[in-house]
Design an enzyme around this catalytic site. Structure first.
Site, short mmCIF file in Angstrom:
data_model
loop_
_atom_site.label_atom_id
_atom_site.label_comp_id
_atom_site.label_asym_id
_atom_site.label_seq_id
_atom_site.Cartn_x
_atom_site.Cartn_y
_atom_site.Cartn_z
N ASP A 69 45.19 38.98 35.30
CA ASP A 69 46.58 39.38 35.54
C ASP A 69 47.08 38.73 36.83
O ASP A 69 47.88 39.31 37.55
CB ASP A 69 46.66 40.91 35.65
CG ASP A 69 48.10 41.42 35.62
OD1 ASP A 69 48.95 40.75 35.02
OD2 ASP A 69 48.36 42.48 36.21
N GLY A 123 53.84 52.85 41.15
CA GLY A 123 54.10 52.23 39.86
C GLY A 123 53.99 53.28 38.76
O GLY A 123 53.82 54.47 39.03
N LYS A 124 54.07 52.81 37.52
CA LYS A 124 54.00 53.74 36.39
C LYS A 124 52.61 54.33 36.23
O LYS A 124 52.46 55.42 35.69
CB LYS A 124 54.41 53.02 35.11
CG LYS A 124 55.86 52.59 35.06
CD LYS A 124 56.17 51.89 33.75
CE LYS A 124 57.62 51.44 33.69
NZ LYS A 124 57.93 50.74 32.42
N GLU A 125 51.59 53.60 36.67
CA GLU A 125 50.22 54.01 36.40
C GLU A 125 49.45 54.47 37.62
O GLU A 125 48.41 55.13 37.49
CB GLU A 125 49.46 52.85 35.73
CG GLU A 125 50.07 52.45 34.40
CD GLU A 125 49.48 51.15 33.88
OE1 GLU A 125 48.69 50.54 34.62
OE2 GLU A 125 49.79 50.77 32.76
N ALA A 126 49.91 54.12 38.81
CA ALA A 126 49.16 54.48 40.01
C ALA A 126 50.08 54.50 41.23
O ALA A 126 51.17 53.92 41.21
CB ALA A 126 48.02 53.49 40.25
N VAL A 185 45.52 46.61 53.20
CA VAL A 185 45.98 45.27 53.54
C VAL A 185 47.35 45.41 54.21
O VAL A 185 48.38 45.51 53.55
CB VAL A 185 46.06 44.35 52.30
CG1 VAL A 185 46.46 42.93 52.71
CG2 VAL A 185 44.71 44.34 51.57
N LYS A 224 44.13 54.44 46.17
CA LYS A 224 44.84 54.17 44.93
C LYS A 224 44.53 55.31 43.96
O LYS A 224 43.38 55.48 43.56
CB LYS A 224 44.41 52.83 44.34
CG LYS A 224 45.21 52.40 43.11
CD LYS A 224 44.86 50.98 42.71
CE LYS A 224 45.77 50.46 41.61
NZ LYS A 224 45.49 49.04 41.27
N GLU A 233 40.07 48.92 51.48
CA GLU A 233 40.72 48.39 52.68
C GLU A 233 42.23 48.40 52.51
O GLU A 233 42.75 48.07 51.45
CB GLU A 233 40.23 46.96 52.91
CG GLU A 233 40.93 46.21 54.02
CD GLU A 233 40.56 44.74 54.03
OE1 GLU A 233 41.05 44.02 54.93
OE2 GLU A 233 39.78 44.31 53.15
N ASP A 292 44.81 44.13 42.67
CA ASP A 292 44.95 44.65 41.30
C ASP A 292 43.91 44.06 40.36
O ASP A 292 44.21 43.26 39.47
CB ASP A 292 46.36 44.38 40.78
CG ASP A 292 47.42 45.21 41.49
OD1 ASP A 292 47.05 46.21 42.13
OD2 ASP A 292 48.61 44.86 41.42
#
Length: 275
Positions: A211, A76-79, A166, A95, A164, A228
């Site tokens: 969120d 994504g844009k952040e991670a 997933v 992450k 973990e 998240d």
């Protein structure tokens, strides 16, 4: 492997020569100790490779949390999320928050500044990113201890969160699909499960996800896993109730769209607030 660090001097003005030498020395040490096969952990994180991120990964290696990294499974844009392997061979997720993400600060402060756990928000972008990573780790830990199905948090160093993995039961190394991507065999049961998780978060973990939607719920076989948690706030946050209403409306709206009679989301929130 160290291509990014071996560019001309004008491209590495932020790193002193001794820092580069230290990185190369430590990677050589890791190689010699055979903790990372062919140093793949560094090769696959090239896009988020900077000195501090490397040192965070090194600490996770040194602590025995990570053995190697297979590659990116979500971005994504952040991670970015990496499929990795622990020393015992089990799958874990890394992450890695992107410190250089231009939009990171925008829209994030309201989730931190009102949280009683984070009374002072100061410093540069890196400090904010590391605080956000720490916040997600702590939120996952509280949710997990409250009985909510989340990726089990393992460790956190700097802007790197280990948890973990997933996985899709059908294929190792592939993330489980999101709720928005599947056709549920029993949507009524899934709806009740998510309502129960929201209730556990608020009444036991004293958290609000802030969120939550079909984009932040994974489906692993018969299990629903909430993900998240960076935005999640303490129940004493001044906007916690507003975020709770938003989470509930999002979930109720999704299940309504797939044909369920979901009832009144406001009544469910009122029920939670009275508990």
């Amino acid at each position: 492997m160290l291509e990014m660090l071996k560019k001309p001097r004008s491209h590495r003005s932020r790193l002193m020569e001794k820092d580069v030498d230290e990185i190369e020395t430590r990677i050589a040490r890791i190689k010699s100790e055979r903790r990372v096969k062919d140093s793949r952990i560094f090769e696959v994180v090239e896009e988020v490779f900077d000195y501090q991120t490397l040192m965070a990964l090194y600490k996770l290696l040194n602590a025995g949390v990570v053995k190697l990294v297979h590659g990116v499974v979500a971005a994504g844009k952040e991670a970015r999320i990496y499929w990795a392997e622990a020393r015992d061979g089990s799958d874990i997720a890394l992450k890695i928050y992107l410190v250089q993400a231009a939009e990171f600060r925008r829209g994030r402060l309201m989730y931190i500044e009102g949280d009683p756990r984070f009374k002072r928000v100061r410093g540069d972008k890196r400090k904010l990113v590391e605080l956000w990573c720490s916040k997600e780790f702590r939120n996952l830990l509280r949710a997990h201890e409250a009985g909510v199905k989340v990726p089990r948090p393992i460790a956190r160093r700097g802007n790197v969160l280990a948890m973990e993995f997933v996985s899709d039961p059908a294929q190792r190394g592939r993330p489980a699909p999101l709720l928005k991507e599947v056709s549920l065999d029993n949507p009524e049961a899934a709806f009740e499960t998510i309502k129960r998780y929201i209730a556990l978060l608020y009444t036991k973990a004293r958290l609000v996800h802030a969120d939550l939607s079909e984009y932040n719920i994974m489906v692993r076989g018969e299990e629903l896993v909430l993900i998240d948690f960076g935005s999640a706030v303490d129940a004493d946050h001044p906007m916690a109730v507003d975020f709770l209403y938003r989470d509930v409306r999002n979930v109720f709206a999704f299940f309504s769209r797939i044909g369920l009679d979901v009832g009144d989301p406001t009544a469910f929130v009122s029920y939670l607030l009275q508990r």
